[in-house]
Design a protein around this motif. Sequence first.
Motif, PDB file in Angstrom:
ATOM      1  N   ALA A 174       0.955  -0.971  -0.185  1.00  0.00           N
ATOM      2  CA  ALA A 174      -0.055   0.108   0.615  1.00  0.00           C
ATOM      3  C   ALA A 174       0.585   1.092   0.066  1.00  0.00           C
ATOM      4  O   ALA A 174       0.710   2.329  -0.533  1.00  0.00           O
ATOM      5  N   LEU A 175       1.869   1.282   0.801  1.00  0.00           N
ATOM      6  CA  LEU A 175       2.679   2.430   0.658  1.00  0.00           C
ATOM      7  C   LEU A 175       3.199   3.009  -0.305  1.00  0.00           C
ATOM      8  O   LEU A 175       3.700   3.760  -1.020  1.00  0.00           O
ATOM      9  N   LEU A 176       4.026   1.494  -1.057  1.00  0.00           N
ATOM     10  CA  LEU A 176       4.516   1.808  -2.177  1.00  0.00           C
ATOM     11  C   LEU A 176       3.695   1.935  -3.021  1.00  0.00           C
ATOM     12  O   LEU A 176       4.216   2.774  -4.158  1.00  0.00           O
ATOM     13  N   VAL A 177       2.410   1.606  -3.443  1.00  0.00           N
ATOM     14  CA  VAL A 177       1.447   2.228  -4.544  1.00  0.00           C
ATOM     15  C   VAL A 177       1.429   4.056  -3.875  1.00  0.00           C
ATOM     16  O   VAL A 177       0.876   4.229  -5.156  1.00  0.00           O
ATOM     17  N   VAL A 178       1.192   3.574  -3.000  1.00  0.00           N
ATOM     18  CA  VAL A 178       0.951   5.646  -2.627  1.00  0.00           C
ATOM     19  C   VAL A 178       1.753   6.731  -3.428  1.00  0.00           C
ATOM     20  O   VAL A 178       2.138   7.501  -3.949  1.00  0.00           O
ATOM     21  N   LEU A 179       3.954   5.909  -2.646  1.00  0.00           N
ATOM     22  CA  LEU A 179       4.437   6.930  -3.526  1.00  0.00           C
ATOM     23  C   LEU A 179       4.785   6.503  -4.684  1.00  0.00           C
ATOM     24  O   LEU A 179       5.335   7.788  -5.090  1.00  0.00           O
ATOM     25  N   LEU A 180       4.490   5.549  -5.409  1.00  0.00           N
ATOM     26  CA  LEU A 180       4.585   5.536  -7.448  1.00  0.00           C
ATOM     27  C   LEU A 180       3.677   6.581  -7.885  1.00  0.00           C
ATOM     28  O   LEU A 180       3.496   7.222  -8.328  1.00  0.00           O
ATOM     29  N   ALA A 181       2.413   6.608  -6.985  1.00  0.00           N
ATOM     30  CA  ALA A 181       1.139   7.284  -7.302  1.00  0.00           C
ATOM     31  C   ALA A 181       1.587   8.607  -7.132  1.00  0.00           C
ATOM     32  O   ALA A 181       2.104   9.540  -8.517  1.00  0.00           O
ATOM     33  N   ILE A 182       2.111   8.582  -6.373  1.00  0.00           N
ATOM     34  CA  ILE A 182       3.153  11.023  -6.156  1.00  0.00           C
ATOM     35  C   ILE A 182       4.009  10.729  -6.909  1.00  0.00           C
ATOM     36  O   ILE A 182       3.897  11.541  -7.576  1.00  0.00           O
ATOM     37  N   TYR A 183       5.041   9.721  -7.226  1.00  0.00           N
ATOM     38  CA  TYR A 183       5.564  10.445  -8.018  1.00  0.00           C
ATOM     39  C   TYR A 183       5.637  10.860  -9.570  1.00  0.00           C
ATOM     40  O   TYR A 183       5.601  11.463 -10.488  1.00  0.00           O
ATOM     41  N   SER A 184       4.339   9.020  -9.782  1.00  0.00           N
ATOM     42  CA  SER A 184       3.641   9.423 -11.367  1.00  0.00           C
ATOM     43  C   SER A 184       3.484  10.891 -11.484  1.00  0.00           C
ATOM     44  O   SER A 184       3.649  11.456 -12.449  1.00  0.00           O
ATOM     45  N   LEU A 185       2.616  11.348 -10.631  1.00  0.00           N
ATOM     46  CA  LEU A 185       1.661  12.689 -10.875  1.00  0.00           C
ATOM     47  C   LEU A 185       2.689  13.449 -10.664  1.00  0.00           C
ATOM     48  O   LEU A 185       2.476  14.397 -12.004  1.00  0.00           O
TER      49      LEU A 185
END
Length: 194
Positions: free
Chosen positions: A122-133
């Motif tokens: 879950a943490l990695l998905v959130v970090l990936l979403a923030i980075y990608s955005l």
Amino acid sequence: DSVSAQLLTFPLSTYYFHQFPFYFWLVNPFVIGLTCLLLPASLLLVFVSLVPVPALAQWVGWVTNLIAYLTNQAVEVPRLLPHYLLEGLVLDAVEVVVLFGLLLLVWQVLRTRDIAVMKQVALLVVLLAIYSLTTTLHIFQEEKMVVHSVPRHNVISVKKDNRMYLLANPEFWSDTAAYKYRLTNYLTRNLISD
């Protein structure tokens, strides 16, 4: 096995080709089965053609061609379905590495059912979403002028938001291969839609 192979190659294939086949899971079992027949049939054809029995070589050649034809037809089936290919996908090297990490963590969750690993996912998905955005917003807002290396052509592009203005010699406009192979990936990576 074909699903796991496709998922493990997803980050790299998306990074290089900016697309992902949506219906791979429907076709891959047929393609794998036919390929398992095609490889031995091809080897048999090589050995049979060394034997001085033309009728046998023709028959094995006919069977090999039939299997190859069926394999090609199976690969073409997804093109008939709506939205068979997700295109315009852009990943950078960081996103590829994080996606591989996510795949490994999801595999670990499926194997162990560990809550701590689920939290990591879950943490990695959130970090990936923030980075990608943030990366996407930066690329979208970037303004730049690029001189492209296109053989036999002079090509300059000017990017603003999701628009690109292209200056090129007149011959370039009729050379669709030069456009397709030299500029399409650049347009996709830079989120150009106009």
